[in-house]
Design a protein around this motif. Structure first.
Motif, PDB file in Angstrom:
ATOM      1  N   PHE A 147       0.858  -1.179   0.000  1.00  0.00           N
ATOM      2  CA  PHE A 147       0.000   0.000   0.000  1.00  0.00           C
ATOM      3  C   PHE A 147       0.898   1.234   0.000  1.00  0.00           C
ATOM      4  N   GLN A 148       0.588   2.158  -0.901  1.00  0.00           N
ATOM      5  CA  GLN A 148       1.419   3.348  -1.001  1.00  0.00           C
ATOM      6  C   GLN A 148       0.556   4.598  -0.871  1.00  0.00           C
ATOM      7  N   THR A 149       1.175   5.655  -0.374  1.00  0.00           N
ATOM      8  CA  THR A 149       0.445   6.903  -0.122  1.00  0.00           C
ATOM      9  C   THR A 149       0.746   7.928  -1.206  1.00  0.00           C
ATOM     10  N   PHE A 150      -0.323   8.651  -1.612  1.00  0.00           N
ATOM     11  CA  PHE A 150      -0.231   9.658  -2.657  1.00  0.00           C
ATOM     12  C   PHE A 150      -0.953  10.934  -2.216  1.00  0.00           C
ATOM     13  N   GLN A 151      -0.626  12.010  -2.916  1.00  0.00           N
ATOM     14  CA  GLN A 151      -1.309  13.272  -2.674  1.00  0.00           C
ATOM     15  C   GLN A 151      -2.790  13.107  -3.004  1.00  0.00           C
ATOM     16  N   ARG A 152      -3.654  13.565  -2.106  1.00  0.00           N
ATOM     17  CA  ARG A 152      -5.088  13.432  -2.357  1.00  0.00           C
ATOM     18  C   ARG A 152      -5.460  14.151  -3.649  1.00  0.00           C
ATOM     19  N   GLY A 153      -6.188  13.451  -4.516  1.00  0.00           N
ATOM     20  CA  GLY A 153      -6.652  14.027  -5.764  1.00  0.00           C
ATOM     21  C   GLY A 153      -5.692  13.893  -6.923  1.00  0.00           C
ATOM     22  N   ASP A 154      -4.487  13.374  -6.667  1.00  0.00           N
ATOM     23  CA  ASP A 154      -3.505  13.231  -7.743  1.00  0.00           C
ATOM     24  C   ASP A 154      -2.643  12.000  -7.481  1.00  0.00           C
ATOM     25  N   ALA A 155      -3.032  10.889  -8.100  1.00  0.00           N
ATOM     26  CA  ALA A 155      -2.337   9.623  -7.884  1.00  0.00           C
ATOM     27  C   ALA A 155      -0.966   9.571  -8.537  1.00  0.00           C
ATOM     28  N   SER A 156      -0.591  10.649  -9.223  1.00  0.00           N
ATOM     29  CA  SER A 156       0.735  10.672  -9.838  1.00  0.00           C
ATOM     30  C   SER A 156       1.793  11.231  -8.886  1.00  0.00           C
ATOM     31  N   ILE A 157       1.350  11.792  -7.767  1.00  0.00           N
ATOM     32  CA  ILE A 157       2.293  12.407  -6.820  1.00  0.00           C
ATOM     33  C   ILE A 157       2.383  11.559  -5.553  1.00  0.00           C
ATOM     34  N   GLU A 158       3.498  10.849  -5.418  1.00  0.00           N
ATOM     35  CA  GLU A 158       3.694  10.075  -4.199  1.00  0.00           C
ATOM     36  C   GLU A 158       3.892  11.015  -3.017  1.00  0.00           C
ATOM     37  N   LYS A 159       3.388  10.613  -1.864  1.00  0.00           N
ATOM     38  CA  LYS A 159       3.448  11.474  -0.689  1.00  0.00           C
ATOM     39  C   LYS A 159       3.987  10.689   0.505  1.00  0.00           C
ATOM     40  N   SER A 160       5.121  11.107   1.026  1.00  0.00           N
ATOM     41  CA  SER A 160       5.666  10.490   2.231  1.00  0.00           C
ATOM     42  C   SER A 160       4.979  11.094   3.455  1.00  0.00           C
ATOM     43  N   ILE A 161       4.682  10.235   4.406  1.00  0.00           N
ATOM     44  CA  ILE A 161       4.068  10.684   5.654  1.00  0.00           C
ATOM     45  C   ILE A 161       5.154  10.779   6.719  1.00  0.00           C
ATOM     46  N   ILE A 162       5.197  11.906   7.423  1.00  0.00           N
ATOM     47  CA  ILE A 162       6.132  12.056   8.530  1.00  0.00           C
ATOM     48  C   ILE A 162       5.442  11.528   9.791  1.00  0.00           C
ATOM     49  N   ILE A 163       6.022  10.500  10.388  1.00  0.00           N
ATOM     50  CA  ILE A 163       5.404   9.849  11.553  1.00  0.00           C
ATOM     51  C   ILE A 163       6.249  10.107  12.791  1.00  0.00           C
ATOM     52  N   ARG A 164       5.629  10.655  13.826  1.00  0.00           N
ATOM     53  CA  ARG A 164       6.280  10.854  15.118  1.00  0.00           C
ATOM     54  C   ARG A 164       5.619   9.965  16.160  1.00  0.00           C
ATOM     55  N   PHE A 165       6.296   9.775  17.284  1.00  0.00           N
ATOM     56  CA  PHE A 165       5.766   8.850  18.286  1.00  0.00           C
ATOM     57  C   PHE A 165       4.390   9.280  18.778  1.00  0.00           C
ATOM     58  N   LYS A 166       4.162  10.575  18.838  1.00  0.00           N
ATOM     59  CA  LYS A 166       2.870  11.073  19.314  1.00  0.00           C
ATOM     60  C   LYS A 166       1.723  10.702  18.371  1.00  0.00           C
ATOM     61  N   ASN A 167       2.045  10.300  17.129  1.00  0.00           N
ATOM     62  CA  ASN A 167       1.025   9.906  16.156  1.00  0.00           C
ATOM     63  C   ASN A 167       0.664   8.424  16.234  1.00  0.00           C
ATOM     64  N   ILE A 168       1.461   7.646  16.947  1.00  0.00           N
ATOM     65  CA  ILE A 168       1.296   6.196  16.929  1.00  0.00           C
ATOM     66  C   ILE A 168       0.144   5.753  17.826  1.00  0.00           C
ATOM     67  N   LEU A 169      -0.619   4.802  17.328  1.00  0.00           N
ATOM     68  CA  LEU A 169      -1.757   4.240  18.055  1.00  0.00           C
ATOM     69  C   LEU A 169      -1.541   2.744  18.250  1.00  0.00           C
ATOM     70  N   ILE A 170      -2.250   2.182  19.209  1.00  0.00           N
ATOM     71  CA  ILE A 170      -2.177   0.753  19.441  1.00  0.00           C
ATOM     72  C   ILE A 170      -3.577   0.240  19.762  1.00  0.00           C
ATOM     73  N   SER A 171      -3.892  -0.912  19.258  1.00  0.00           N
ATOM     74  CA  SER A 171      -5.237  -1.461  19.457  1.00  0.00           C
ATOM     75  C   SER A 171      -5.394  -2.047  20.852  1.00  0.00           C
ATOM     76  N   THR A 172      -6.629  -2.187  21.284  1.00  0.00           N
ATOM     77  CA  THR A 172      -6.907  -2.800  22.572  1.00  0.00           C
ATOM     78  C   THR A 172      -6.422  -4.244  22.614  1.00  0.00           C
ATOM     79  N   GLN A 173      -6.556  -4.951  21.489  1.00  0.00           N
ATOM     80  CA  GLN A 173      -6.081  -6.338  21.454  1.00  0.00           C
ATOM     81  C   GLN A 173      -4.588  -6.409  21.759  1.00  0.00           C
ATOM     82  N   ALA A 174      -3.821  -5.536  21.102  1.00  0.00           N
ATOM     83  CA  ALA A 174      -2.370  -5.511  21.318  1.00  0.00           C
ATOM     84  C   ALA A 174      -2.045  -5.048  22.730  1.00  0.00           C
TER      85      ALA A 174
END
Length: 344
Positions: A147-174
């Motif tokens: 699965f790859q991420t792209f700019q919304r509305g333009d599938a020709s522009i790949e978009k990297s997501i900047i992920i920080r620890f404050k953005n991370i989630l964990i499920s109840t199961q985990a």
């Protein structure tokens, strides 16, 4: 260890998890790696996700179709992922990189997650996604892809997501699996041996020393704000939310390596043979608190002193010129030692 109230929550912030469980971000990552747990991040609003790979093949539904050249069914164009997919999945190695670097740029993910208010989150790999979301006449088997991420509305522009620890989630199961693992795990004290003289708080003081400083080989002269907050959260999780601020502050001072605590008693206070009985990273302050606990506990076994009288004596001795504790540290240490008389 306090339990997180997850009766009405299916997803939790990782920052909240480490705070409420009293563990570090590194510990959470290690546990997740051991349990093969998956972390999550929300798909950003300005981002679209596509299923993309080198070879996609439609499922052959008839014998004649299967007999035809497979090249007729090659399908290399990316497939836009259904908007009900709200999360991207991260593995433990991703989170380890985020903890070490502070952030991670990522545009390719092995799986995505679907959220259901009754069952929680379910991670879907490419083939799982194809089977569940694509119509039968267009369904594909993913041979290789992601699965790859792209700019919304333009599938020709790949978009990297900047992920920080404050953005991370964990499920109840985990979370439940991690909490159970922590419950079953024996405390790591290093060389420290918990005897009858050691209260629960004192044993945990030694455990915190091992957890936070056994791998600390830096030469910095002060404790970072981030690490101090981690240690505070650990003590508060183990000692309870009602624990006084000063007790936790002084507990931190007690386990700080001598170079990080300006008011630490001189190292010469402890002779080499005695110091060798303790962990190499144990502070002079912590060793002295342990020795005081042994000494005064033994006294209570020989004579039945009142606990309060013994507490006052502990504070007096720790503040003496021979030991050199501050009044606040001596008072906190007496609380941590928590002597019980023989009759109790």
């Amino acid at each position: 260890m306090r339990a997180i109230d997850d009766s009405n929550r299916m997803i939790h912030l990782a920052t909240q998890v480490i705070s409420e469980l009293g563990i570090t971000a590194d510990s959470l990552t290690d546990l997740a790696s051991k349990l093969k747990s998956t972390f999550l991040i929300e798909v950003p609003d300005n981002t679209e996700v596509y299923l993309k790979g080198t070879t996609l093949k439609r499922i052959q539904t008839t014998f004649a179709e299967a007999a035809r050249s497979s090249s007729d069914f090659d399908y290399d164009a990316p497939i836009k992922v259904d908007p009900t997919i709200g999360f991207l999945c991260l593995d433990a190695s991703d989170c380890e990189a985020i903890v070490q670097r502070g952030a991670l740029r990522k545009k390719q993910f092995e799986s995505v997650a679907l959220f259901n208010s009754e069952t929680g989150t379910t991670c879907l790999y490419p083939t799982d996604y194809a089977k569940q979301f694509l119509p039968s006449q267009e369904r594909v088997i993913y041979i290789t892809g992601s699965f790859q991420t792209f700019q919304r509305g333009d599938a020709s522009i790949e978009k990297s997501i900047i992920i920080r620890f404050k953005n991370i989630l964990i499920s109840t199961q985990a979370l439940r699996a991690i909490r159970q693992e922590l419950k079953n795990k024996e405390p790591d004290y290093g060389k420290f041996q918990k005897g009858g003289w050691a209260s629960t708080k004192l044993a945990q003081l030694n455990e915190a020393s091992t957890l936070f400083f056994s791998q600390d080989h830096n030469s910095r002269s002060e404790l970072s704000i981030e690490k101090k907050e981690e240690i505070k959260a650990w003590f508060r999780a183990h000692w309870g939310a009602e624990t006084g601020v000063d007790l936790i502050e002084q507990a931190i001072n007690a386990i700080l390596p001598d170079r990080l605590y300006p008011k630490a008693p001189p190292k010469e206070t402890i002779n080499t043979p005695l110091r060798s009985e303790y962990n190499g990273y144990a502070s002079t302050t912590l060793i002295l608190i342990n020795e005081a606990a042994k000494h005064f506990w033994q006294a209570t076994q020989e004579k039945n002193h009142k606990t309060q009288d013994k507490r006052i004596e502990i504070i007096r001795v720790l503040q003496s010129s021979e030991w050199g504790f501050t009044a606040r540290l001596a008072t906190a240490a007496a609380t941590i030692i928590s002597l019980k008389t023989r009759s109790q």
